[in-house]
Design an enzyme around this catalytic site. Structure first.
Site, PDB file in Angstrom:
ATOM      1  N   HIS A 204       0.865  -1.142  -0.098  1.00 18.35           N
ATOM      2  CA  HIS A 204       0.140   0.098  -0.018  1.00 18.35           C
ATOM      3  C   HIS A 204       0.922   1.179   0.081  1.00 18.35           C
ATOM      4  O   HIS A 204       0.532   2.433  -0.839  1.00 18.35           O
ATOM      5  CB  HIS A 204      -1.039  -0.009   0.897  1.00 18.35           C
ATOM      6  CG  HIS A 204      -2.194  -0.668   0.693  1.00 18.35           C
ATOM      7  ND1 HIS A 204      -3.117  -0.318   0.273  1.00 18.35           N
ATOM      8  CD2 HIS A 204      -2.590  -2.065   1.089  1.00 18.35           C
ATOM      9  CE1 HIS A 204      -4.507  -1.373   0.175  1.00 18.35           C
ATOM     10  NE2 HIS A 204      -3.769  -2.364   0.700  1.00 18.35           N
ATOM     11  N   ARG A 311     -13.188   4.848  -2.620  1.00 22.33           N
ATOM     12  CA  ARG A 311     -12.928   3.775  -1.623  1.00 22.33           C
ATOM     13  C   ARG A 311     -13.589   4.274  -0.373  1.00 22.33           C
ATOM     14  O   ARG A 311     -12.736   4.676   0.517  1.00 22.33           O
ATOM     15  CB  ARG A 311     -11.308   3.608  -1.819  1.00 22.33           C
ATOM     16  CG  ARG A 311     -10.782   2.870  -2.698  1.00 22.33           C
ATOM     17  CD  ARG A 311      -9.214   2.914  -2.379  1.00 22.33           C
ATOM     18  NE  ARG A 311      -8.457   2.434  -3.650  1.00 22.33           N
ATOM     19  CZ  ARG A 311      -7.874   2.970  -4.497  1.00 22.33           C
ATOM     20  NH1 ARG A 311      -7.566   4.233  -4.249  1.00 22.33           N
ATOM     21  NH2 ARG A 311      -7.199   2.161  -5.532  1.00 22.33           N
ATOM     22  N   ARG A 348     -17.487   2.530  -4.067  1.00 23.97           N
ATOM     23  CA  ARG A 348     -17.503   0.822  -3.642  1.00 23.97           C
ATOM     24  C   ARG A 348     -17.919   0.681  -2.266  1.00 23.97           C
ATOM     25  O   ARG A 348     -17.473   1.506  -1.329  1.00 23.97           O
ATOM     26  CB  ARG A 348     -15.873   0.472  -3.846  1.00 23.97           C
ATOM     27  CG  ARG A 348     -15.663  -0.866  -3.446  1.00 23.97           C
ATOM     28  CD  ARG A 348     -14.420  -1.435  -3.918  1.00 23.97           C
ATOM     29  NE  ARG A 348     -13.369  -0.874  -2.851  1.00 23.97           N
ATOM     30  CZ  ARG A 348     -11.972  -0.924  -2.953  1.00 23.97           C
ATOM     31  NH1 ARG A 348     -11.517  -1.700  -4.032  1.00 23.97           N
ATOM     32  NH2 ARG A 348     -11.181  -0.376  -2.085  1.00 23.97           N
ATOM     33  N   GLU A 451     -11.987  -9.448  -9.232  1.00 23.90           N
ATOM     34  CA  GLU A 451     -10.802  -9.247  -8.229  1.00 23.90           C
ATOM     35  C   GLU A 451     -10.457 -10.746  -8.045  1.00 23.90           C
ATOM     36  O   GLU A 451      -9.205 -10.644  -7.226  1.00 23.90           O
ATOM     37  CB  GLU A 451     -10.565  -8.318  -7.444  1.00 23.90           C
ATOM     38  CG  GLU A 451     -11.811  -8.347  -6.180  1.00 23.90           C
ATOM     39  CD  GLU A 451     -11.808  -7.100  -5.622  1.00 23.90           C
ATOM     40  OE1 GLU A 451     -10.721  -6.533  -5.639  1.00 23.90           O
ATOM     41  OE2 GLU A 451     -12.807  -6.783  -4.828  1.00 23.90           O
ATOM     42  N   ASN A 474      -5.152  -5.303  -8.815  1.00 20.15           N
ATOM     43  CA  ASN A 474      -4.132  -5.744  -7.825  1.00 20.15           C
ATOM     44  C   ASN A 474      -4.464  -7.040  -7.204  1.00 20.15           C
ATOM     45  O   ASN A 474      -3.553  -8.126  -6.689  1.00 20.15           O
ATOM     46  CB  ASN A 474      -4.218  -4.682  -6.517  1.00 20.15           C
ATOM     47  CG  ASN A 474      -3.856  -3.301  -7.318  1.00 20.15           C
ATOM     48  OD1 ASN A 474      -3.144  -3.290  -8.293  1.00 20.15           O
ATOM     49  ND2 ASN A 474      -4.318  -2.281  -6.596  1.00 20.15           N
ATOM     50  N   ASP A 475      -5.801  -7.256  -6.908  1.00 22.26           N
ATOM     51  CA  ASP A 475      -6.107  -8.421  -6.166  1.00 22.26           C
ATOM     52  C   ASP A 475      -6.259  -9.615  -7.238  1.00 22.26           C
ATOM     53  O   ASP A 475      -6.112 -10.658  -6.636  1.00 22.26           O
ATOM     54  CB  ASP A 475      -7.481  -8.148  -5.414  1.00 22.26           C
ATOM     55  CG  ASP A 475      -7.255  -7.788  -3.857  1.00 22.26           C
ATOM     56  OD1 ASP A 475      -6.245  -8.240  -3.338  1.00 22.26           O
ATOM     57  OD2 ASP A 475      -8.269  -7.051  -3.241  1.00 22.26           O
ATOM     58  N   ARG A 485       0.687 -10.154  -1.744  1.00 20.63           N
ATOM     59  CA  ARG A 485       1.273  -8.966  -2.392  1.00 20.63           C
ATOM     60  C   ARG A 485       1.887  -7.940  -1.377  1.00 20.63           C
ATOM     61  O   ARG A 485       2.690  -7.168  -1.809  1.00 20.63           O
ATOM     62  CB  ARG A 485       0.473  -8.163  -3.099  1.00 20.63           C
ATOM     63  CG  ARG A 485      -0.659  -7.513  -2.643  1.00 20.63           C
ATOM     64  CD  ARG A 485      -1.685  -7.200  -3.631  1.00 20.63           C
ATOM     65  NE  ARG A 485      -2.899  -6.569  -3.331  1.00 20.63           N
ATOM     66  CZ  ARG A 485      -3.438  -5.369  -2.964  1.00 20.63           C
ATOM     67  NH1 ARG A 485      -2.694  -4.375  -3.182  1.00 20.63           N
ATOM     68  NH2 ARG A 485      -4.824  -5.046  -2.673  1.00 20.63           N
ATOM     69  N   CYS A 522      -9.431  -0.423 -12.809  1.00 20.73           N
ATOM     70  CA  CYS A 522      -9.463   0.441 -11.550  1.00 20.73           C
ATOM     71  C   CYS A 522      -8.222   0.164 -10.632  1.00 20.73           C
ATOM     72  O   CYS A 522      -7.926   0.766  -9.672  1.00 20.73           O
ATOM     73  CB  CYS A 522     -10.619   0.439 -10.482  1.00 20.73           C
ATOM     74  SG  CYS A 522     -10.921  -0.854  -9.850  1.00 20.73           S
TER      75      CYS A 522
END
Length: 596
Positions: A204, A311, A348, A451, A474-475, A485, A522
């Site tokens: 992150h 988010r 989201r 994801e 990412n996921d 990750r 995204c």
């Protein structure tokens, strides 16, 4: 003496500034800045803690049994002396006044300074007194944690910057790691760069640094031990090198590179209001990812044509577990919607769990009490469905905000048809509750995050129930490749170019187009110019990224012909090394620069 520390480069560019250490401690320490008007009250918190610990130690000494060793009484005297020594609490006040640190952070920063001083002492007996200082500081930290500190700077509030407290020197954050919740506090504040001991390209800290276009080096192992408070640092985000106390010649060379980078940013900034249209006339939607309502203004300024990802979980963080109510959430969502001036805002639902806990205790609980592997545990839509009252509360708040503009709802980490049915039932019930209360709301589209591989493989069925999908790369990469990750031991295996990952993304885009449904990306790949050509070749026409990345991606879009890109896609998807094949096929597709 100048030294170099090596790590993983995750965000390009050069940062130069004084080191600010967020020292790791056996006591969990909150890190946030306090505004000027709260400096005195923060110093008072420290004084109250000192007096309370002093009373505690005095009581312990008074109540020692007669048979207790005399050394124990003497040790308590030493701790009392250290507690009132100006080098501990007095100097801690200076961190609060000069840097606007909260009391816990200021104390841990001063503890780091003192610990280094003890380590450098020649006398072995004096070196061993470091443990006494640490024990006293940890007593203070534990009291401060129990004493319920005042709220950190509220979400969306203006955080102090260097110039606000009399400093003009840029600052660089150095830490073992930085929690996502802390990144929200830090990202609006004083730091021009980040260095962490752990982490990989998709940690992150790396994601936030990259999205904000802030130079960063992660996985630097010993950085927080080798670097001292207020050392001059140069972060070379291209090479993954941190130079500690550089020589004047080296410093001047990097300052020149820094000026060149600033000129490039200024050039890109001229593109912010240019429509994103390819050479062959394909309009491309460049949306913004935001965390807080105040980010909407930044998105508009960067030229975003909407918000592709709000988010919402960051409204739930830094609150000590005290969740925001429906009205508070409604105001936040409404403010973002109004600020976007009629452009679409995709909100989201809360994506809590794994590396984004609600508070500091919940991370430990998720890891040790509730799940052996939090990334595979109770998170995102799973957590929301396990808290139906909270979930309907959030859905009602989002629906109410839809009366003020174009709102879409995005559901994270959907994998099962049962989750889809329960989610849509919760949404229907939220609508009915608003109808019963006479509250107005608008029409909202509902979408799913793709994801996990199960969702990508079942996307055709999912599209029977959703209006659009958004690929969270990412996921998706993490779960497809079974790579945590956030674990720097395996982060080098995190590969966006893996053929399986590319196939899942391409198939998702293709199926959405075949059904006439919207599709966007995204995740990190959307804001990485290395993947823009490939995603355009797959047919993607909607990208969502941090506002700071929009100009660079737009420049790429303006220079390509999607027909020629699409012609090279089969070769890339079937290649043993897709990255190499993409570089070979797509590089000639670029036209001469024309958007400067």
């Amino acid at each position: 003496m100048s030294i170099q520390v090596f790590g993983t480069p995750v965000s390009r560019g050069v940062a130069i500034g004084r080191a600010v250490l967020v020292a790791s401690s056996r006591v969990d320490v909150a890190h946030y800045f306090v505004p000027t008007e709260r400096i005195d009250s923060e110093i008072e918190r420290l004084r109250v803690a000192r007096d309370a610990v002093s009373t505690e130690l005095s009581t312990l000494k008074r109540d020692l049994p007669p048979e207790a060793p005399t050394e124990l009484s003497a040790l308590l005297d030493v701790h009392l002396m250290l507690l009132h020594d100006e080098s501990l609490t007095g100097a801690t006040k200076q961190w609060i006044v000069e840097r606007h640190y909260n009391a816990e952070w200021a104390l841990s920063a001063q503890l780091e300074v003192l610990a280094r001083q003890f380590d450098e002492m020649d006398d072995e007996y004096l070196r061993e007194r470091k443990a006494d200082v640490e024990q006293v500081a940890e007593r203070l930290l534990r009291f401060l944690a129990r004493a319920k500190p005042g709220q950190a700077v509220p979400a969306g509030a203006e955080v102090p910057r260097a110039r606000d407290f009399g400093g003009e020197e840029p600052l660089v954050l150095v830490a073992n790691d930085v929690a996502p919740a802390d990144m929200i506090q830090f990202k609006r504040s004083v730091f021009t760069g980040f260095v962490t001991d752990v982490g990989g390209r998709t940690s992150h800290t790396a994601i936030v640094a990259r999205s904000l276009d802030i130079p960063a080096v992660v996985g630097a192992r010993e950085a927080s031990r080798l670097i001292r408070q207020d050392d001059w640092l140069v972060i070379d985000g291209d090479a993954g090198v941190v130079i500690v106390n550089p020589s004047p010649i080296v410093l001047e060379e990097y300052r020149f590179r820094q000026r060149q980078s600033e000129l490039e940013r200024a050039r890109l900034n001229r593109l912010r209001h240019t429509p994103a249209v390819t050479l062959d006339g394909q309009a491309v939607e460049l949306l913004a990812n935001i965390e807080l309502p105040g980010d909407a203004a930044v998105a508009l300024e960067a030229g975003a044509v909407g918000v592709g990802l709000f988010r919402s979980e960051f409204l739930f963080m830094n609150r000590g577990g005290d969740l925001p109510g429906e009205d508070e959430q409604f105001v936040a969502y409404r403010d973002a919607v109004v600020a976007m001036q009629g452009l679409p805002v995709t909100i989201r639902t809360v994506d809590i769990g794994a590396d984004k806990p609600l508070d500091r205790m919940s991370l430990q609980e998720l890891r040790h009490e509730h799940a052996l592997n939090p990334a595979l545990g109770l998170r995102a839509i799973r957590w929301s469905l396990s808290e139906p009252d909270m979930f309907r509360q959030q859905l009602r708040a989002i629906l109410r905000a839809s009366a003020y503009g174009n709102v879409r709802i995005l559901i994270p980490m959907v994998a099962h048809m049962g989750e889809i049915r329960l989610t849509l039932d919760a949404l229907a019930r939220a609508r009915q509750q608003l109808d019963d209360a006479g509250c107005s709301y608008g029409q909202v589209q509902v979408g799913a995050m793709i994801e996990v591989p199960a969702a990508a493989l079942a996307v055709g069925r999912f599209l029977d129930h959703f209006d659009f999908v958004s690929v969270g790369t990412n996921d998706l990469i993490q779960y497809t490749l079974a790579i945590d990750r956030s674990d720097d031991a395996v982060s080098h295996l995190f590969d966006p170019w893996h053929p399986a990952v590319l196939r899942l993304i391409a198939d998702t885009i293709s199926q959405a187009h075949a059904r006439g449904k919207g599709v966007s990306v995204c995740g990190e790949m959307a804001g990485d110019a290395a993947f823009t050509d490939l995603l355009l070749a797959m047919g993607l026409r909607s990208f969502s990224m941090h506002p700071a990345r929009i100009a660079a991606i737009k420049q790429r879009v303006l220079r390509v012909d999607t027909r020629r890109l699409a012609a090279g896609l089969p070769a890339v998807l079937s290649a043993e090394d897709p990255a190499l094949e993409a570089a070979r096929l797509f590089a000639p597709v670029l036209s001469a620069p024309s958007a400067a």
